[in-house]
Design an enzyme around this catalytic site. Structure first.
Site, PDB file in Angstrom:
ATOM      1  N   PRO A  84       0.834  -1.205   0.000  1.00  0.00           N
ATOM      2  CA  PRO A  84       0.000   0.000   0.000  1.00  0.00           C
ATOM      3  C   PRO A  84       0.870   1.256   0.000  1.00  0.00           C
ATOM      4  CG  PRO A  84      -0.820  -1.598   1.590  1.00  0.00           C
ATOM      5  CD  PRO A  84       0.515  -2.114   1.119  1.00  0.00           C
ATOM      6  N   GLU A  85       0.499   2.222  -0.820  1.00  0.00           N
ATOM      7  CA  GLU A  85       1.253   3.465  -0.891  1.00  0.00           C
ATOM      8  C   GLU A  85       0.535   4.549  -0.106  1.00  0.00           C
ATOM      9  OE1 GLU A  85       2.818   4.247  -4.824  1.00  0.00           O
ATOM     10  OE2 GLU A  85       2.872   2.103  -5.292  1.00  0.00           O
TER      11      GLU A  85
ATOM     12  N   LYS B 268       3.967   6.107   4.411  1.00  0.00           N
ATOM     13  CA  LYS B 268       3.366   4.773   4.446  1.00  0.00           C
ATOM     14  C   LYS B 268       3.087   4.304   5.869  1.00  0.00           C
ATOM     15  CE  LYS B 268       5.549   3.335   0.094  1.00  0.00           C
ATOM     16  NZ  LYS B 268       6.364   2.305  -0.584  1.00  0.00           N
TER      17      LYS B 268
ATOM     18  N   ASN C   2       6.321   1.901  -6.027  1.00  0.00           N
ATOM     19  CA  ASN C   2       6.678   1.700  -7.432  1.00  0.00           C
ATOM     20  C   ASN C   2       5.500   1.876  -8.386  1.00  0.00           C
ATOM     21  OD1 ASN C   2       5.591  -0.829  -6.610  1.00  0.00           O
ATOM     22  ND2 ASN C   2       6.750  -1.894  -8.182  1.00  0.00           N
TER      23      ASN C   2
ATOM     24  N   ARG D  52      12.917  -3.452  -7.040  1.00  0.00           N
ATOM     25  CA  ARG D  52      11.537  -3.029  -7.270  1.00  0.00           C
ATOM     26  C   ARG D  52      11.340  -2.788  -8.761  1.00  0.00           C
ATOM     27  NH1 ARG D  52      12.814   0.349  -2.677  1.00  0.00           N
ATOM     28  NH2 ARG D  52      11.821  -0.454  -0.788  1.00  0.00           N
TER      29      ARG D  52
END
Length: 259
Positions: free
Chosen positions: A2-3, A53, A159, A234
Site C-alpha cells: 500500500p502506498e 506509508k 513503485n 523493485r
C-alpha cells in the site's frame, strides 16, 4: 505494498472513532505480544493521521500507535454488532464501530522509524521545489525511479505511483536524478501529488504502465517494459518510446510476465 494514498484513505475511515474511549484487544497472539492493545485499552482516541506509508493513532496520555502495512496488512471498519470472523492483530471498539487491523506486520508503540521519514507527498503543506532539490542533491548518480521511492527523501510514493508519474511526465525511470532538472522533478512530484489526492477522494486514474508489461502504451502503442531496479529489485514499468533512456547496467532480473 500500500502506498501513501491508501494510508490516507484508512485514516479517513478511522476518523469516526476519534474522540471516543476505545475498548482494545488483540485476538491474534502476534498482535498480543506487541502490547499495543493493553497500552490503549480505555484511552480516548485523539487523532489518526497518515505520514507517508505509516499510520499513526494518537491516544490521550501521549500514547501513539504506529502501523506499517508492508505487503500484507490491512484495516477494516464495521458496525460493532457485525460478528468478528478471524483473529485480527488489533481490535478497537468505539462509537458503535469496530476497527480491525489484520496481518500486521508492524504494529508498535515506537515512533523511532519516523525520524528517518521525509516530507509526506500528501501533507497539507509541502515545498515540492525543496523536495526536488533534495532528490537531486542526495546522490546525483542514483536512478530517478529509485530516488522517488526513498522514504527518507519523500514519503508515500511506491513503485506503482513512481511508474505512473514518470510515464505521465515522459521521464524514464532509468535517468539519474542528475540528468533531470528541478523543473522535470517538480512536474513529476506535482503530478503524483494531484493523482494521489484524487485517489484519496475516490478517483484513481487508469494505470498507464504499472503491471502492463507487453501491452501497448496508451499514448504511442509501444509495448510496455518492466525491469527491477537497485538492490531492492523493485520493478519499474515504462514505455521505451515515450520515456527514452538506456536501461542501467545495474538493473536486475528479467522483465516480469505479462499481466
Amino acid at each position: 505494498m500500500p502506498e501513501g494514498d491508501s494510508l490516507h484513505r484508512i485514516a479517513v475511515q478511522l476518523q469516526p472513532l476519534v474522540g471516543h474511549g476505545v475498548e482494545a484487544s488483540s485476538p491474534n497472539p502476534r498482535g498480543l505480544v506487541t502490547g499495543v492493545a493493553a497500552a490503549v485499552d480505555g484511552r480516548r482516541l485523539a487523532g489518526v493521521e497518515a505520514v507517508g506509508k505509516h499510520l499513526l493513532l494518537r491516544f490521550e496520555g501521549g500514547v501513539t500507535v504506529r502501523n506499517h502495512l508492508r505487503m500484507t496488512g490491512r484495516w477494516r471498519v464495521d458496525r460493532a454488532d457485525v460478528p468478528l470472523r478471524g483473529r485480527p492483530w488489533l481490535l478497537l471498539r468505539a462509537g458503535g464501530l469496530a476497527a480491525t487491523q489484520w496481518n500486521g506486520p508492524v504494529l508498535t508503540l515506537s515512533r523511532e522509524a519516523l525520524r528517518q521519514v521525509g516530507p509526506d507527498i500528501l501533507a497539507l503543506r509541502i515545498d515540492l521545489q525543496a523536495v526536488a532539490v533534495g532528490l537531486r542533491a542526495s546522490e546525483p548518480g542514483r536512478l530517478v525511479g529509485e530516488a522517488l521511492q526513498d522514504q527518507r527523501l519523500v514519503a508515500g510514493i511506491g513503485n506503482m505511483w513512481m511508474s505512473e508519474c514518470l510515464w505521465a511526465t515522459r521521464l524514464s525511470p532509468w535517468l539519474t536524478v542528475g540528468e533531470v532538472d528541478d523543473s522535470g522533478l517538480c512536474d513529476a512530484l506535482e503530478w503524483v501529488r494531484r493523482a494521489m489526492q484524487d485517489s484519496v477522494e475516490g478517483t484513481r486514474p487508469a494505470r498507464a504502465v504499472y503491471r502492463r508489461v507487453g501491452r501497448p502504451c496508451m499514448r504511442c502503442g509501444t509495448a510496455i517494459l518492466g525491469r527491477g531496479q537497485g538492490e531492492a529489485n523493485r520493478v519499474a514499468y515504462w514505455c521505451p518510446t515515450c520515456q527514452p533512456g538506456s536501461v542501467s547496467a545495474g538493473s536486475t532480473g528479467d522483465p516480469p510476465p505479462r499481466t
